[in-house]
Design a protein around this motif. Sequence first.
Motif, short mmCIF file in Angstrom:
data_model
loop_
_atom_site.label_atom_id
_atom_site.label_comp_id
_atom_site.label_asym_id
_atom_site.label_seq_id
_atom_site.Cartn_x
_atom_site.Cartn_y
_atom_site.Cartn_z
N TRP A 99 0.91 -1.13 -0.15
CA TRP A 99 -0.01 0.11 -0.15
C TRP A 99 0.98 1.26 0.20
O TRP A 99 1.87 1.35 0.76
CB TRP A 99 -0.87 0.10 1.26
CG TRP A 99 -2.07 0.98 0.96
CD1 TRP A 99 -2.28 2.14 1.56
CD2 TRP A 99 -3.18 0.72 0.33
NE1 TRP A 99 -3.56 2.80 1.14
CE2 TRP A 99 -3.99 1.77 0.32
CE3 TRP A 99 -3.85 -0.32 -0.42
CZ2 TRP A 99 -5.23 1.72 -0.03
CZ3 TRP A 99 -4.94 -0.40 -1.22
CH2 TRP A 99 -5.74 0.69 -0.94
N PRO A 100 0.38 2.34 -0.69
CA PRO A 100 1.10 3.53 -0.65
C PRO A 100 1.40 4.04 0.78
O PRO A 100 0.28 4.21 1.38
CB PRO A 100 0.59 4.63 -1.64
CG PRO A 100 -0.41 3.66 -2.47
CD PRO A 100 -0.57 2.28 -1.78
N SER A 101 2.49 4.39 1.26
CA SER A 101 2.70 4.63 2.75
C SER A 101 1.99 5.65 3.27
O SER A 101 1.55 5.60 4.47
CB SER A 101 4.16 4.42 2.69
OG SER A 101 5.03 3.63 2.62
N ARG A 102 1.95 6.96 2.43
CA ARG A 102 1.13 8.15 2.93
C ARG A 102 -0.26 7.97 2.80
O ARG A 102 -0.91 9.03 3.24
CB ARG A 102 2.00 9.46 2.21
CG ARG A 102 3.37 9.52 2.55
CD ARG A 102 4.00 10.75 1.87
NE ARG A 102 5.28 11.03 2.32
CZ ARG A 102 5.99 11.98 2.10
NH1 ARG A 102 5.67 12.99 1.15
NH2 ARG A 102 7.32 12.45 2.63
N ASP A 103 -0.81 7.10 2.20
CA ASP A 103 -2.15 6.94 2.05
C ASP A 103 -2.80 6.26 3.19
O ASP A 103 -3.06 4.90 3.06
CB ASP A 103 -2.54 6.50 0.77
CG ASP A 103 -4.10 6.29 0.39
OD1 ASP A 103 -4.86 7.19 1.00
OD2 ASP A 103 -4.61 5.64 -0.25
N VAL A 104 -2.75 6.93 4.26
CA VAL A 104 -3.16 6.16 5.61
C VAL A 104 -4.55 6.10 5.75
O VAL A 104 -4.90 5.07 6.88
CB VAL A 104 -2.53 6.96 6.73
CG1 VAL A 104 -0.98 7.14 6.62
CG2 VAL A 104 -3.09 8.25 6.98
N ALA A 105 -5.63 6.45 5.16
CA ALA A 105 -7.02 6.54 5.36
C ALA A 105 -7.42 5.08 5.41
O ALA A 105 -8.47 4.58 6.37
CB ALA A 105 -7.75 7.52 4.33
N PRO A 106 -7.21 4.24 4.74
CA PRO A 106 -7.63 2.66 4.40
C PRO A 106 -6.94 1.65 5.24
O PRO A 106 -7.51 0.75 5.62
CB PRO A 106 -7.59 2.33 2.98
CG PRO A 106 -7.04 3.63 2.27
CD PRO A 106 -6.37 4.43 3.39
N ALA A 120 9.44 -1.83 4.04
CA ALA A 120 9.00 -0.84 3.44
C ALA A 120 9.84 -0.62 2.13
O ALA A 120 11.21 -1.14 2.04
CB ALA A 120 9.52 0.34 4.33
N GLN A 121 9.03 -0.07 1.06
CA GLN A 121 9.90 0.26 -0.23
C GLN A 121 10.22 1.73 0.15
O GLN A 121 9.30 2.46 0.02
CB GLN A 121 9.30 -0.12 -1.33
CG GLN A 121 10.03 0.49 -2.80
CD GLN A 121 9.19 0.29 -3.95
OE1 GLN A 121 8.29 -0.75 -4.05
NE2 GLN A 121 9.32 1.40 -4.97
N ARG A 280 12.81 7.81 2.38
CA ARG A 280 11.56 8.01 3.03
C ARG A 280 10.59 6.74 2.58
O ARG A 280 10.74 6.27 1.24
CB ARG A 280 10.81 9.14 3.10
CG ARG A 280 10.80 9.93 1.70
CD ARG A 280 9.16 9.59 1.23
NE ARG A 280 8.87 10.42 0.03
CZ ARG A 280 7.72 10.18 -0.71
NH1 ARG A 280 7.11 9.28 -0.32
NH2 ARG A 280 7.60 11.21 -1.66
N PRO A 281 9.59 6.48 3.19
CA PRO A 281 8.77 5.27 3.01
C PRO A 281 7.95 5.80 1.43
O PRO A 281 7.25 7.11 1.46
CB PRO A 281 7.58 4.93 3.99
CG PRO A 281 8.64 5.39 4.97
CD PRO A 281 9.14 6.69 4.64
N LEU A 282 7.89 4.86 0.49
CA LEU A 282 6.93 5.11 -0.64
C LEU A 282 5.93 4.01 -0.64
O LEU A 282 4.68 4.41 -0.65
CB LEU A 282 7.86 5.03 -1.94
CG LEU A 282 7.12 4.99 -3.22
CD1 LEU A 282 7.00 6.75 -3.37
CD2 LEU A 282 7.98 4.50 -4.27
#
Length: 292
Positions: A99-106, A120-121, A280-282
Amino acid sequence: MDAVIRAHAARVRAADPLVAGQDELRGKGHIEARGAVGRATVERVDPGSMRASWSPLVVHRLQARVAGPSPEAALGALLDAWLAGIPLDEQGQALTVTWPSRDVAPVRALAARNFAPVVAQAVRAGIAGTAQGAGVRQATPDDLETLARLYERLVAYDAHFGWVAVRASTASRIRAFLASEVMPREWCWLAEGADGTPLGCVIVQPPAHCGWIAGSVDASPVAYLSVLYVDPDARGRGVGALLADVAHGYAAAQGVRTMLLHHALPNPLSTPFWARRGYRPLYTQWVRHLGV
């Protein structure tokens, strides 16, 4: 389905403009839920392969796209539909969602279903460093056995964190992989003590061999830092930082502008080390093990 994917891609892009590839979902095996669509695949890894050292032997993957007023609920419904079709009692299985690391909503939907963030990638955009370092030299084919021993120690260390595993084939496959892939085609350096004792190594895949991962980031040219290992007796002396700096400097001189790598999130050394190096996390790989 297309509307969900477009809305998902727009939300992710707002959270992280470097994330790429979220505006499509190619291939067969689609599943759907309210506000969500995904693609489910399963991989059975040959236990005698090099890949078997870096993965469980049965891996179920879900590529997910979610939209709507509650991304968490949409992802939860999709996960439930996916899980309903997987035999949960087969030994040695792992489930994974990247999952995209900065898209935390889900992502609470993953945690609520016993998934944990394991890998982490990470990305560093804007590469700079020095192409030389005291005690660091480019590896040659004569160094294969030294590199293999360091690589084996890396696998054994990473095996503590839940995704990597030491197999009966690990030692032989590492040597074959170094001989056929790394030494002829990749960038590799060794750090040595004053007496020639090997202290660590770093290996980078150049852009020509990064097609498998370059599409995950909206930047180019991309190189992939696949290995960095420092012997425990040499840690805390700046060896790892020097190896990374040399790799960055050399890559920058070859025109690389973005570097990618993976690291284990439970590893207490990795996250602070790579953050200090400008990464940083992607993406975050969420994992759930079954039948262990």
